[in-house]
Structures are given as structure tokens and as C-alpha cells.
Design a protein around this motif. Sequence first.
Motif, PDB file in Angstrom:
ATOM      1  N   ARG A 116       0.942  -1.089  -0.132  1.00  0.00           N
ATOM      2  CA  ARG A 116      -0.010  -0.083  -0.102  1.00  0.00           C
ATOM      3  C   ARG A 116       0.973   1.290   0.006  1.00  0.00           C
ATOM      4  O   ARG A 116       1.884   1.281   0.757  1.00  0.00           O
ATOM      5  CB  ARG A 116      -0.828   0.103   1.292  1.00  0.00           C
ATOM      6  N   LYS A 117       0.832   2.008  -0.874  1.00  0.00           N
ATOM      7  CA  LYS A 117       1.509   3.333  -1.001  1.00  0.00           C
ATOM      8  C   LYS A 117       0.825   4.323  -0.609  1.00  0.00           C
ATOM      9  O   LYS A 117       1.550   5.443   0.162  1.00  0.00           O
ATOM     10  CB  LYS A 117       1.887   3.427  -2.346  1.00  0.00           C
ATOM     11  N   LEU A 118      -0.351   4.746  -1.013  1.00  0.00           N
ATOM     12  CA  LEU A 118      -1.069   6.094  -0.527  1.00  0.00           C
ATOM     13  C   LEU A 118      -2.450   5.886   0.071  1.00  0.00           C
ATOM     14  O   LEU A 118      -3.009   4.675  -0.360  1.00  0.00           O
ATOM     15  CB  LEU A 118      -1.370   6.918  -1.675  1.00  0.00           C
ATOM     16  N   SER A 119      -2.851   6.437   1.092  1.00  0.00           N
ATOM     17  CA  SER A 119      -4.081   6.342   1.570  1.00  0.00           C
ATOM     18  C   SER A 119      -4.870   7.724   1.470  1.00  0.00           C
ATOM     19  O   SER A 119      -4.179   8.747   1.433  1.00  0.00           O
ATOM     20  CB  SER A 119      -3.859   6.244   3.358  1.00  0.00           C
ATOM     21  N   LEU A 120      -6.143   7.710   1.466  1.00  0.00           N
ATOM     22  CA  LEU A 120      -7.143   8.899   1.088  1.00  0.00           C
ATOM     23  C   LEU A 120      -8.228   8.817   2.252  1.00  0.00           C
ATOM     24  O   LEU A 120      -8.753   7.676   2.395  1.00  0.00           O
ATOM     25  CB  LEU A 120      -7.455   8.706  -0.241  1.00  0.00           C
ATOM     26  N   VAL A 121      -8.775   9.653   2.443  1.00  0.00           N
ATOM     27  CA  VAL A 121      -9.792  10.077   3.214  1.00  0.00           C
ATOM     28  C   VAL A 121     -10.598  11.234   2.725  1.00  0.00           C
ATOM     29  O   VAL A 121      -9.911  12.420   2.650  1.00  0.00           O
ATOM     30  CB  VAL A 121      -9.550  10.380   4.895  1.00  0.00           C
ATOM     31  N   VAL A 122     -11.993  11.056   2.811  1.00  0.00           N
ATOM     32  CA  VAL A 122     -12.926  12.082   2.241  1.00  0.00           C
ATOM     33  C   VAL A 122     -13.673  12.260   3.409  1.00  0.00           C
ATOM     34  O   VAL A 122     -14.472  11.392   3.954  1.00  0.00           O
ATOM     35  CB  VAL A 122     -13.735  11.916   1.147  1.00  0.00           C
ATOM     36  N   VAL A 149     -13.790  19.993   7.646  1.00  0.00           N
ATOM     37  CA  VAL A 149     -14.709  20.754   6.562  1.00  0.00           C
ATOM     38  C   VAL A 149     -15.137  19.586   5.785  1.00  0.00           C
ATOM     39  O   VAL A 149     -14.576  18.604   5.125  1.00  0.00           O
ATOM     40  CB  VAL A 149     -13.694  21.871   5.840  1.00  0.00           C
ATOM     41  N   ARG A 150     -16.685  19.691   5.610  1.00  0.00           N
ATOM     42  CA  ARG A 150     -17.272  18.557   4.891  1.00  0.00           C
ATOM     43  C   ARG A 150     -16.657  18.796   3.474  1.00  0.00           C
ATOM     44  O   ARG A 150     -16.647  19.784   2.828  1.00  0.00           O
ATOM     45  CB  ARG A 150     -18.763  18.956   4.938  1.00  0.00           C
ATOM     46  N   GLY A 151     -16.487  17.534   2.853  1.00  0.00           N
ATOM     47  CA  GLY A 151     -16.145  17.607   1.488  1.00  0.00           C
ATOM     48  C   GLY A 151     -14.844  17.593   1.188  1.00  0.00           C
ATOM     49  O   GLY A 151     -14.085  17.462   0.140  1.00  0.00           O
ATOM     50  N   THR A 152     -13.882  17.577   2.284  1.00  0.00           N
ATOM     51  CA  THR A 152     -12.414  17.665   2.288  1.00  0.00           C
ATOM     52  C   THR A 152     -11.854  16.346   2.139  1.00  0.00           C
ATOM     53  O   THR A 152     -12.126  15.434   2.619  1.00  0.00           O
ATOM     54  CB  THR A 152     -11.799  18.611   3.424  1.00  0.00           C
TER      55      THR A 152
END
Length: 185
Positions: A116-122, A149-152
Motif C-alpha cells: 500500500r503506497k497512498l491512503s485517502l480520506v474524504v 470541513v465537509r467534502g475535504t
Amino acid sequence: MLAWWQMWRGCFPPELCNSIIHDGLTLPAVDGTIGHGGTSLVDKGFRRSVIRWVPHSWEWLHRELQHYFHVANRNAFGFDLGSMTEVQFTEYSDEYAGEYRMHTDNTWKNPRPYDRKLSLVVQLSEAADYEGCDLVLEEEPPEREELRVRGTLIVFPSFLKHGVMPIKSGKRYSLVAWFDGPKFR
């Protein structure tokens, strides 16, 4: 590597966040687990959350998240990437004292030919919908309020230690995704 993270403030509009939450809640729910690349297990002392796996039929969402992974990688990380793996719709609730202690998303002793290289959170929820439950990054974190902040959307290396603080009230919804690639050398 030029930075510890890349962030887009409010890039998912509120109507889209509402739609993802609505549709996400229709998916089959399971307890959040720890461990990947081997045995996964439920450990309520380490992680308390409910997760739902977003199907590949939500192509538009997969494409959108992949776009941000690639832009972040080009701007800050320069990792050799392969493909995006799963997308997880995650819920933290005060009903079960939701939290996820500090951890990394990669396993260095992984027998697979990729990491796993990159992680993302919305961030899908309004900050006013819950108390506590902040996403925390160990290295040079963004301002706490910015991540609420919503949607970040934020992308960071999967080896960066991070966690979700205990929720005090309400519910928090987020999307989480990962990008794999050939083993780090």
C-alpha cells in the motif's frame, strides 16, 4: 517526497456528500477490522467502527478518487503506483464509542509483491454533526478544523502513522481508499 500530505478543502460539494452517505448506508455493514495483507480481525480495543465496501459499480466515485491519488502523487510523493484497491465507507458513532487508534495502512512484512503506497480520506459529515472523532496525522498535520470541513479530501503516504480520536457525540461518515504499487525499495 516533497510533503507529508496533499489536501483539497471542500472538493466534494454538500449535495454529493449527502448522496454518498444515503447510498453508503444501503451497503452491507460489518465491523471494522485491523490487519491487511494477511489475517484481518476485529479488535474493539483498537478500532470501533462500522464499514461498508463500496462496489466497483460506483465507477464515477472510483474514477474521481483515482484522479486525486494521481494528482497528489505527482505533486508531492513520486511513488511508483499500481492501482487503487478498495473504497470503504466508514461510520464512527457514539453508540459504540467509535475510534481507531494510531496505526499505519501498510505492512512492511507483507509477502505480496506490492505495498500500500497512498491512503485517502474524504470527510463526508458536517463538523456540527459530531464531537471528537478527529483524523490525526503524526507528521506535520493540517489544522484540525481544516480536516473537519465537509467534502475535504486528504491523501498521505500509507506508512504515515494516523488515527481517529474517540467520538464524544453524534456520527461521523468518511470514505477511505488506498493505492497499491510495487514494493518500496
